[in-house]
Scaffold this active site. Structure first.
Site, mmCIF file in Angstrom:
data_model
loop_
_atom_site.group_PDB
_atom_site.id
_atom_site.type_symbol
_atom_site.label_atom_id
_atom_site.label_comp_id
_atom_site.label_asym_id
_atom_site.label_seq_id
_atom_site.Cartn_x
_atom_site.Cartn_y
_atom_site.Cartn_z
ATOM 1 N N ARG A 114 17.748 150.388 -3.221
ATOM 2 C CA ARG A 114 17.161 151.683 -3.214
ATOM 3 C C ARG A 114 17.390 152.556 -3.964
ATOM 4 N NH1 ARG A 114 14.785 148.803 -0.066
ATOM 5 N NH2 ARG A 114 14.339 148.878 2.069
ATOM 6 N N GLU A 124 9.576 158.047 -7.926
ATOM 7 C CA GLU A 124 8.743 157.084 -8.633
ATOM 8 C C GLU A 124 7.270 157.560 -8.628
ATOM 9 O OE1 GLU A 124 9.441 153.174 -6.787
ATOM 10 O OE2 GLU A 124 11.505 153.145 -7.096
ATOM 11 N N HIS A 173 10.080 148.784 -10.431
ATOM 12 C CA HIS A 173 10.070 148.452 -9.042
ATOM 13 C C HIS A 173 9.134 147.114 -8.842
ATOM 14 C CE1 HIS A 173 10.533 150.551 -4.715
ATOM 15 N NE2 HIS A 173 10.642 149.143 -4.566
#
Length: 527
Positions: A229, A258, A277
């Protein structure tokens, strides 16, 4: 029955559904069109693009289940679905292997300078001596968080002949032995490991848990990995630590915000490997999550239980009417135990006294377990998966029902056993409001507020006032206070309900006050 599959679900999942139901595949479905057609469907399967709002759910007169092909369910209004009796499921384990392997790939890419070596090769350069790397064999890997992904990384690291030291405040010795890892403190991991990888949920306690202060205590040449995370490792501090040589390198897949822009502090820092990601972005993972959710939809539409439900499992209206007021209280009793237990819980016993024993209290026990595990798990804990997750972590759960209740019409007692010690927390309802009425031997009357600070202390003038003054100086508002007493002379328990988060540094200052024996923050935002 009819199923609507939106957002580019993998064909493998579609094929599985088509064996059982009529399936309409509608990729890139506009919001207004979803509103128009949703009334005719019994099940809806989405990824992240479609927003399943309260308005959509209100129009879904036949809808029985919503399946999210992935982990996050932020695009689904779960309270609205629950109020309508619509089951919501996801696939919390479908991308476990993908995330595990990506962590290993990031570690290897960083240790062997693969990204920069490739980039310079593509420019026609040959820098063999410049990009000498380091081996994994013989190095110590520190794994912070031993959930499914952290455990998978540890297993693969041992295949590389790495030594693995793990920090997880909720893993017991039996589980650690089965995994073949050495359990250490957080300080052990950050001071002894050559590589450190984090696999914790992002909570107020884990946010920024690795910053400049921690990096300065690490071994020279340490390398950090975060595929869990964004925000667990402080991004600004990491960039500075790598630039200054405090940290030899880092590999990061997740970010506080993001998508990442070119002005992000980690962009352009030599020695830091970045990916957008990609932890769950494999063909197999996308197939896996679609198959997981398709099987869940099939089970649900055939009236069978689904292990990946993220909202409440079905309960008869009669039982729900009795237990519903106690569900939040039960969760918060579990969360209190997790915060106050001085070590990983090995066994938990939930005892019910009073009229509540006349109905099935199984869901309340599950709520206790859910409250215990939610702050410490990477993925969301729900009423269906909580018992299995407890078993997976070696926590034995028992339920005791006793008709008589001495002081209250109904009473829930949660007792946790750990390291030869035990901790007990009791709660009841005053009207429709939950209250914590006892912590160990201390009698209290505490509203399980968003945050409570629990401090055993010596019973003498000035101790409570000093704590209040310290919190006030840090702009932390106290909205309520209880002092619990026992027959043991000179020892009290102060419980403060606070409106603001309390940083670890301030907690340490509270603990340092003369007359304070300990200070624990119970943060129900994480429950």
């Amino acid at each position: 029955m009819k199923v609507l599959a939106a957002d580019g679900i993998s064909p493998k999942g579609i094929e599985l559904l088509q064996k059982e139901f009529d399936v309409d595949v509608r990729d890139k479905l506009p919001a207004e069109e979803l509103l128009e057609i949703i009334p005719e469907y019994d099940a809806l399967m989405v990824r992240s693009a479609s927003k399943v709002t309260a308005e959509v759910i209100a129009r879904a007169k036949n809808l029985k289940i919503i399946g999210r092909a992935g982990v996050g369910v932020d695009n689904i209004d779960i309270p609205a679905a629950t109020a309508r009796g619509i089951l919501v499921i996801n696939s919390p384990g479908g991308n476990t292997i993908a995330a595990t392997e990506h962590t290993m790939a990031m570690m290897l890419a960083m240790s062997r300078n693969i990204p920069i070596a490739n980039e310079t090769m593509q420019k026609g350069e040959w820098n063999r001596k410049k990009y000498v790397g380091v081996e994994l064999r013989g190095k110590t890997l520190g794994v912070i968080g031993m959930g499914r992904i952290g455990s998978g990384v540890a297993k693969r690291a041992m295949a590389f002949e790495m030594n693995v030291i793990a920090y997880d405040p909720y893993i017991n010795e039996e589980r650690a032995k089965a995994l073949g890892v050495t359990v250490g403190t957080f300080e052990d991991v950050i001071t002894k490991a050559d590589f450190i990888t984090v696999h914790m949920p992002l909570t107020p306690d884990t946010k920024g848990m690795i910053g400049m202060e921690q990096m300065k205590r690490m071994k020279k040449g340490v390398r950090l990995v975060n595929c869990a995370r964004g925000g667990i490792i402080d991004e600004n501090d990491l960039a500075e630590a790598v630039r200054s040589g405090i940290v030899a390198g880092a590999a990061i897949d997740v970010y506080t915000s993001e998508p990442v822009t070119k002005d992000h502090p980690l962009v352009g820092v030599p020695g830091i490997v970045l990916t957008p990601h990609l932890g769950a972005s494999t063909v197999e993972a996308q197939i896996g999550v679609s198959l997981d959710v398709s099987r869940g939809i099939i089970a649900a539409l055939h009236g069978k239980p689904v292990a990946t439900a993220v909202n409440m499992a079905p309960v008869s209206p009669q039982v729900m009417k009795v237990i519903a007021p106690y569900l939040t209280l039960a969760e918060r009793l579990g969360g209190t135990v997790t915060a106050l237990a001085d070590g990983p819980v090995e066994r938990v016993e939930v005892t019910y006294n009073g009229e509540i024993t006349e109905v099935n209290t199984g869901m309340l026990t599950t709520a206790v377990v859910k409250g215990m595990l939610n702050p410490i798990m990477e993925s969301e804990v729900n009423y269906v998966n909580a018992p299995g997750l407890a078993k997976e972590r070696g926590i034995k759960v028992t339920e005791v029902r006793e008709k008589e209740a001495e002081d209250f019409a109904n009473l829930i007692t949660v007792t946790a056993f750990f390291g030869g010690k035990e901790l007990s927390v009791q709660g009841t309802l005053f009207g429709m409001e939950g209250r914590i009425v006892r912590i160990n031997k201390f009698r209290v009357d505490v509203d399980p507020h968003a945050r409570i600070l629990v401090c055993p202390h010596i019973n003498r003038p000035g101790v409570i006032g000093t704590v209040g003054t310290l919190l006030g100086s840090q702009s932390i508002n106290i909205s309520g206070m209880q002092v619990g007493k026992t027959e043991e002379e000179g020892t009290n328990l102060m419980v403060l309900t606070v409106d603001d988060d309390i940083p670890v540094s301030v907690l340490e200052q509270v603990k340092a006050i003369e007359g304070i024996f300990d200070a624990r923050l119970v943060n129900f935002y994480a429950v």
